[in-house]
Design an enzyme around this catalytic site. Structure first.
Site, mmCIF file in Angstrom:
data_model
loop_
_atom_site.group_PDB
_atom_site.id
_atom_site.type_symbol
_atom_site.label_atom_id
_atom_site.label_comp_id
_atom_site.label_asym_id
_atom_site.label_seq_id
_atom_site.Cartn_x
_atom_site.Cartn_y
_atom_site.Cartn_z
ATOM 1 N N GLU A 194 22.901 26.754 -35.287
ATOM 2 C CA GLU A 194 22.541 27.156 -34.005
ATOM 3 C C GLU A 194 23.395 27.531 -32.786
ATOM 4 O OE1 GLU A 194 19.173 25.573 -32.283
ATOM 5 O OE2 GLU A 194 17.793 25.271 -33.680
ATOM 6 N N TYR A 233 24.944 24.897 -27.677
ATOM 7 C CA TYR A 233 24.844 26.036 -26.916
ATOM 8 C C TYR A 233 25.751 26.710 -26.103
ATOM 9 C CZ TYR A 233 20.639 27.351 -29.200
ATOM 10 O OH TYR A 233 19.798 27.752 -30.457
ATOM 11 N N GLN A 287 19.674 33.988 -31.265
ATOM 12 C CA GLN A 287 19.104 34.352 -32.015
ATOM 13 C C GLN A 287 18.953 35.463 -32.558
ATOM 14 O OE1 GLN A 287 14.993 32.774 -31.980
ATOM 15 N NE2 GLN A 287 15.684 30.448 -31.732
ATOM 16 N N GLU A 343 13.657 32.177 -34.922
ATOM 17 C CA GLU A 343 12.777 31.420 -34.869
ATOM 18 C C GLU A 343 10.919 32.274 -34.210
ATOM 19 O OE1 GLU A 343 13.463 28.016 -32.519
ATOM 20 O OE2 GLU A 343 11.903 27.312 -32.823
ATOM 21 N N ASN A 350 15.152 19.305 -37.740
ATOM 22 C CA ASN A 350 15.418 20.424 -36.877
ATOM 23 C C ASN A 350 16.016 19.334 -35.593
ATOM 24 O OD1 ASN A 350 16.831 23.216 -35.090
ATOM 25 N ND2 ASN A 350 14.683 21.898 -34.465
ATOM 26 N N GLU A 351 17.244 18.914 -35.316
ATOM 27 C CA GLU A 351 17.109 18.319 -34.292
ATOM 28 C C GLU A 351 16.747 17.542 -33.693
ATOM 29 O OE1 GLU A 351 17.524 21.166 -30.356
ATOM 30 O OE2 GLU A 351 18.987 22.688 -30.901
HETATM 31 O O1 AHR Z 1 16.563 27.469 -30.160
HETATM 32 C C1 AHR Z 1 15.825 28.041 -29.501
HETATM 33 C C2 AHR Z 1 16.203 26.273 -29.462
HETATM 34 O O2 AHR Z 1 16.933 25.503 -28.942
HETATM 35 C C3 AHR Z 1 16.034 25.519 -30.659
HETATM 36 O O3 AHR Z 1 14.097 25.709 -31.017
HETATM 37 C C4 AHR Z 1 15.720 24.411 -31.233
HETATM 38 O O4 AHR Z 1 16.300 23.979 -31.944
HETATM 39 C C5 AHR Z 1 17.257 24.862 -29.639
HETATM 40 O O5 AHR Z 1 17.356 23.726 -28.727
#
Ligand code: AHR
Length: 578
Positions: free
Chosen positions: A382, A327, A431, A102, A247-248
């Site tokens: 992600e 995450y 990432q 990103e 995205n999201e």
């Molecule tokens: O990876 C960091 C951020 O986490 C991304 O931009 C977003 O999609 C997620 O919330």
């Protein structure tokens, strides 16, 4: 739902101002210790679970409880494991080893792109050292340009000789020079030998803008946009393997409700076309819808809405994937240190990361109801550890260290994805460089490979390999009130038919002897590598880059049985010679 959705925009807003968020919201709800410590007992258990899903959730729960209660917990330092190569399962799609780059902090600028005039050795502006390291990972696809950044990205700013300078309001409010745009991304992919996963702007863009970007990239015929691409030095159409439609969109991508997003999805799916005639069949661009970001009712509702619509979808729109973001963070804002921690934080993070299993099972079960043929992949695009920013770093740049704990976390997640190979056919760790759980860290001309990098390298033989069930009793590793499986294992046959085993010893204190019986194969020898280090928080630094690196290990094979010793807190990958 409101709270869970709120944290992201709040977090984002605070990053904009360079302050940590004050919200303390857990993104993934806790799963009970008891179940967790046994959900790895037998990968067969996972298979049984999936079979039982057809009979209803009640039966599944009872069956799981029953099996868990009757399975013996192993206390000894020897683990028996059995693999029958004739019992092969689904293909482990190589796309689960995808990456995410990103426009965020030093992820792209400095980490990948230094510009052609840099003193750092580069090819057309892209760092040679980073390219060489990434090439070795055989990365199947790279997701770009975001993340939250994607929903504010306007592709025209990043093509042609005059780049428009903008801001990056999501991540520190810094200048976005747009010097790394479509052509530079595609050049980078060509240099590392990977495929494009492009996320289009649904949040602040228009269907026309996205459609024109795709025409610019993929049209083979001499349209005005294709001619512009040629004038910008690329006459041949580019291949776009995957298209992320937003995205999201439930959070930083526009805070949409599932129904509102669904209406957008249909429009973008209809009009944003791949014009490149070369990729045929499965090689054609695959469209991926925004999916859930957790396991609560708001997230299951999101999956329900999209998948229900998919079940009855007409010719005019289609998707091949549903994305999921998860995450390992334990609590928001991310507050766990990425370095200088002990066994307590080690076990807490691993406990949290294992929740990926339940999350995938939950959303897969919904998808199964509407798509029993599993045409739509679950794409975990992600995932990874998200810790507190390193002291002294810009909080909006998401800079963290990467330790042995992260290597183990990566192996556990890759194993979970592989066990769900029939549905999980894509994943992108967050990432690639310098951001969150990165493969590589750079500082000006310096570069260091992280422990996570080595796990991805060791797992390369599992790309497109065929899953083979492993039967074993995981045992239990206990720290305080945290109970985890002591061992996790994955087996697969590679495309040449060779058997590979990946075994992780989560226990940071005790080694363990493995005795594996191998059926339907005449094993002669086994060789491999193990990744471990002195401490759970051992890291590689620019000055000491070799603290956490894989070392060769030997295993003995006798009478069809393979024996080897796993070091504490280690990831081991071995291949069996026949
Ligand atoms: O990876 C960091 C951020 O986490 C991304 O931009 C977003 O999609 C997620 O919330």
């Amino acid at each position: 739902m409101a709270i869970a959705l709120a944290y992201k925009s709040e977090l984002t807003a605070h990053y904009w101002r360079g302050q940590p968020s004050t919200l303390g919201v857990s993104r993934v709800s806790a799963t009970e210790d008891f179940f967790l410590s046994r959900c790895f007992l037998l990968p067969v258990l996972a298979l049984a679970q999936r079979a039982l899903l057809a009979l209803g959730p009640l039966l599944v729960g009872l069956a799981l409880m029953g099996m868990a209660l009757t399975a013996p917990v192993m206390a000894a330092d020897k683990l028996e494991l059995s693999v029958d190569v004739s019992k092969a399962g689904a293909k482990i799609d190589r796309n689960i080893f995808g990456q995410f780059a990103e426009h965020l902090g030093h992820g792209v600028y400095d980490g990948i792109w230094v510009g052609p005039d840099s003193t750092i050795p580069n090819t057309r502006g892209i760092r040679n050292d980073v390219v060489a390291a990434l090439k070795a990972l055989k990365i199947p696809n790279v997701r770009w340009p975001g993340g939250c950044f994607a929903d504010e990205y306007h592709w025209r700013n990043g093509v042609g000789p005059q780049r428009v300078v903008t801001l990056n309001p999501n991540w520190g409010g810094v200048i976005e020079p747009n010097t790394f745009g479509t052509h530079e991304f595609m050049d980078f992919l060509e240099q590392i030998g990977s495929e494009a996963y492009v996320s289009i702007n649904v949040g602040s863009g228009t269907p026309r803008e996205a459609a024109e970007w795709l025409e610019y990239m993929t049209a083979a015929q001499p349209t005005t946009l294709a001619k512009e691409r040629a004038a910008n030095d690329h006459p041949a159409p580019y291949k776009v393997g995957y298209l992320g439609i937003g995205n999201e969109s439930w959070g930083c991508g526009g805070n949409m409700t599932p129904d509102y997003y669904l209406s957008q999805l249909k429009i973008y799916s209809r009009f944003v076309r791949d014009f490149n005639p070369a990729p045929q069949g499965k090689q054609q661009m695959r469209k991926i819808a925004v999916g859930p970001g957790g396991d609560g009712p708001e997230w299951t509702e999101w999956t329900e809405v999209i998948m229900k619509a998919y079940q009855h979808h007409e010719w005019s729109w289609d998707i091949k994937g549903l994305s999921m973001h998860s995450y390992t963070v334990v609590r928001w804002p991310p507050s766990f240190a990425s370095v200088g921690f002990g066994e307590t934080e080690y076990s807490q993070i691993l406990k949290s990361t294992l929740e990926m299993e339940g999350l995938i099972s939950k959303h897969s079960a919904i998808m199964d109801r509407y798509d029993p043929q599993k045409k739509v992949a679950l794409v975990v695009d992600e995932w990874g550890a998200w810790y507190a920013p390193l002291p002294g770093s810009n909080a909006g740049f998401l800079v963290q260290q990467n330790s042995l704990r992260d290597a183990i976390l990566a192996a556990l997640n890759l194993n979970i994805f592989a066990r769900h190979a029939d549905r999980v056919r894509g994943a992108n760790i967050a990432q690639m460089v310098n951001v969150l759980q990165a493969m590589i860290m750079t500082d000006k001309e310096k570069m260091v490979l992280t422990p996570t990098y080595y796990v991805f390298k060791m797992y390369a033989p599992f790309h497109d390999a065929t899953f083979v069930p492993v039967v074993f009793d995981a045992g239990t590793y206990t720290h305080g009130n945290i109970r985890l499986p002591r061992v996790d294992a994955l087996a697969a046959k590679d495309t040449a038919g060779k058997l590979w085993l990946a075994i992780t010893n989560l226990d940071p204190n005790q080694p363990i002897e493995i005795e594996a019986s191998l059926a339907s194969i005449t094993a002669k020898s086994a060789v491999g590598e193990a990744l471990t280090a002195p401490k759970v928080d051992s890291v590689n630094t620019f000055d000491s880059p070799l603290t956490v690196v894989p070392k060769p290990i030997s295993a003995t094979v006798q009478g069809g049985k393979l024996a080897l010793k796993l070091e504490p807190k280690s990831v081991t990958v071995i291949s069996v010679e026949q």
